[in-house]
Motif scaffolding. Structure first.
Motif, PDB file in Angstrom:
ATOM      1  N   VAL A  40      -5.750  13.646  -1.903  1.00 58.23           N
ATOM      2  CA  VAL A  40      -4.845  13.688  -3.048  1.00 58.23           C
ATOM      3  C   VAL A  40      -5.610  13.229  -4.280  1.00 58.23           C
ATOM      4  O   VAL A  40      -6.735  12.727  -4.191  1.00 58.23           O
ATOM      5  CB  VAL A  40      -3.582  12.819  -2.814  1.00 58.23           C
ATOM      6  CG1 VAL A  40      -2.810  13.331  -1.622  1.00 58.23           C
ATOM      7  CG2 VAL A  40      -3.951  11.361  -2.616  1.00 58.23           C
ATOM      8  N   THR A  47      -1.331   5.932  -4.928  1.00 60.40           N
ATOM      9  CA  THR A  47      -0.565   6.653  -3.914  1.00 60.40           C
ATOM     10  C   THR A  47       0.579   5.795  -3.390  1.00 60.40           C
ATOM     11  O   THR A  47       1.707   6.270  -3.222  1.00 60.40           O
ATOM     12  CB  THR A  47      -1.487   7.086  -2.761  1.00 60.40           C
ATOM     13  OG1 THR A  47      -2.507   7.945  -3.284  1.00 60.40           O
ATOM     14  CG2 THR A  47      -0.719   7.809  -1.674  1.00 60.40           C
ATOM     15  N   VAL A  51       4.759   6.305  -3.655  1.00 62.92           N
ATOM     16  CA  VAL A  51       5.750   6.160  -2.589  1.00 62.92           C
ATOM     17  C   VAL A  51       6.880   5.248  -3.044  1.00 62.92           C
ATOM     18  O   VAL A  51       8.070   5.557  -2.846  1.00 62.92           O
ATOM     19  CB  VAL A  51       5.089   5.615  -1.303  1.00 62.92           C
ATOM     20  CG1 VAL A  51       6.150   5.328  -0.241  1.00 62.92           C
ATOM     21  CG2 VAL A  51       4.058   6.597  -0.765  1.00 62.92           C
ATOM     22  N   GLU A 137       7.557  10.627   3.038  1.00 66.74           N
ATOM     23  CA  GLU A 137       6.750  10.111   1.927  1.00 66.74           C
ATOM     24  C   GLU A 137       5.906   8.920   2.377  1.00 66.74           C
ATOM     25  O   GLU A 137       4.723   8.818   2.036  1.00 66.74           O
ATOM     26  CB  GLU A 137       7.655   9.697   0.758  1.00 66.74           C
ATOM     27  CG  GLU A 137       8.342  10.836   0.043  1.00 66.74           C
ATOM     28  CD  GLU A 137       7.401  11.664  -0.813  1.00 66.74           C
ATOM     29  OE1 GLU A 137       6.229  11.254  -1.011  1.00 66.74           O
ATOM     30  OE2 GLU A 137       7.815  12.739  -1.273  1.00 66.74           O
ATOM     31  N   HIS A 141       1.807   9.688   3.235  1.00 61.32           N
ATOM     32  CA  HIS A 141       0.914   9.036   2.271  1.00 61.32           C
ATOM     33  C   HIS A 141       0.197   7.841   2.885  1.00 61.32           C
ATOM     34  O   HIS A 141      -0.906   7.484   2.441  1.00 61.32           O
ATOM     35  CB  HIS A 141       1.680   8.657   1.015  1.00 61.32           C
ATOM     36  CG  HIS A 141       1.966   9.820   0.122  1.00 61.32           C
ATOM     37  ND1 HIS A 141       0.973  10.685  -0.290  1.00 61.32           N
ATOM     38  CD2 HIS A 141       3.123  10.279  -0.433  1.00 61.32           C
ATOM     39  CE1 HIS A 141       1.502  11.627  -1.073  1.00 61.32           C
ATOM     40  NE2 HIS A 141       2.801  11.408  -1.163  1.00 61.32           N
ATOM     41  N   ASP A 144      -2.870   9.361   4.063  1.00 66.47           N
ATOM     42  CA  ASP A 144      -3.814   9.523   2.957  1.00 66.47           C
ATOM     43  C   ASP A 144      -4.524   8.205   2.651  1.00 66.47           C
ATOM     44  O   ASP A 144      -5.742   8.175   2.416  1.00 66.47           O
ATOM     45  CB  ASP A 144      -3.081  10.002   1.700  1.00 66.47           C
ATOM     46  CG  ASP A 144      -2.435  11.362   1.855  1.00 66.47           C
ATOM     47  OD1 ASP A 144      -2.924  12.176   2.673  1.00 66.47           O
ATOM     48  OD2 ASP A 144      -1.425  11.613   1.169  1.00 66.47           O
TER      49      ASP A 144
END
Length: 215
Positions: A40, A47, A51, A137, A141, A144
């Motif tokens: 991302v 990030t 969220v 979400e 994430h 990620d």
């Protein structure tokens, strides 16, 4: 005979997912969280802030029952994402903001009548739909962030991916031996599966569907 549909995502799913990610944040440093999060375009810190912002936005949708758009709250320069976590609070503050925003969403889902519907650009959703979106979400994430921190992938808490997939990705492939975690990551464009390329475009379906066999 068809397999029974998994139970809906719950308020406790949101809480469990948030505590799971908060543990990783609490074990990190501010410097480490400055690293890019996977593929991302944000840092790991940003990030996690995203969220938090989404969870607050979803809580407002459920609280208001807004049907035409998001509750019209913007930042001072008109930005749509309004939540920022004070950098001086460090990873502990970021984790605290995450669990607090998850509690806001979970509480609103618990309090909402089942007939409530509210806007999301991917489809008018009910309270369990917003719970499922909150879970996705958080855990996607989190993946990620784990990649950005150079940590090994972690299994999502039990049942979260299965329930969220059933609610938001009704067309997810069934002819695969992939775990529910891997299938959710495939559905959200994070990885390839055997025989299936990684998705470059994806979206979930948050509309409310009648259970199979009713009517």
């Amino acid at each position: 005979m068809t397999s029974p549909r998994p139970a809906p995502s719950t308020p406790d799913d949101v809480r469990v997912a948030a505590r799971w990610l908060a543990h990783t944040l609490n074990q990190s440093t501010t410097t480490a969280l400055d690293a890019p999060a996977g593929e991302v375009s944000w840092s790991c810190w940003r990030t996690a802030e995203h969220v938090v912002d989404d969870l607050v936005a979803y809580a407002l949708q459920v609280a208001s029952g807004a049907r035409l758009g998001y509750v019209p709250i913007t930042g001072p320069r008109g930005e749509s994402e309004v939540v920022r976590v004070a950098p001086a609070s460090g990873p502990a503050g970021l984790a605290e903001a995450l669990t607090a925003s998850a509690e806001l969403l979970a509480t609103q889902v618990e309090a909402a009548p089942p007939e409530l519907r509210a806007y999301h650009p991917f489809g008018l959703a009910d309270p369990p739909g917003f719970a499922a979106m909150g879970v996705v979400e958080i855990v996607v994430h989190a993946h990620d962030i784990l990649v950005g921190l150079g940590l090994a992938p972690q299994a999502f808490p039990d049942g979260l991916a299965e329930r969220a997939l059933a609610r938001l990705f009704p067309d997810a492939p069934r002819d695969t031996e992939a775990t529910h975690d891997a299938l959710l990551l495939w559905c959200t464009g994070r990885l390839a599966l055997p025989g299936r390329d990684r998705l470059t475009r994806w979206r979930w379906d948050s509309t409310v569907r009648e259970p199979a066999g009713q009517g």
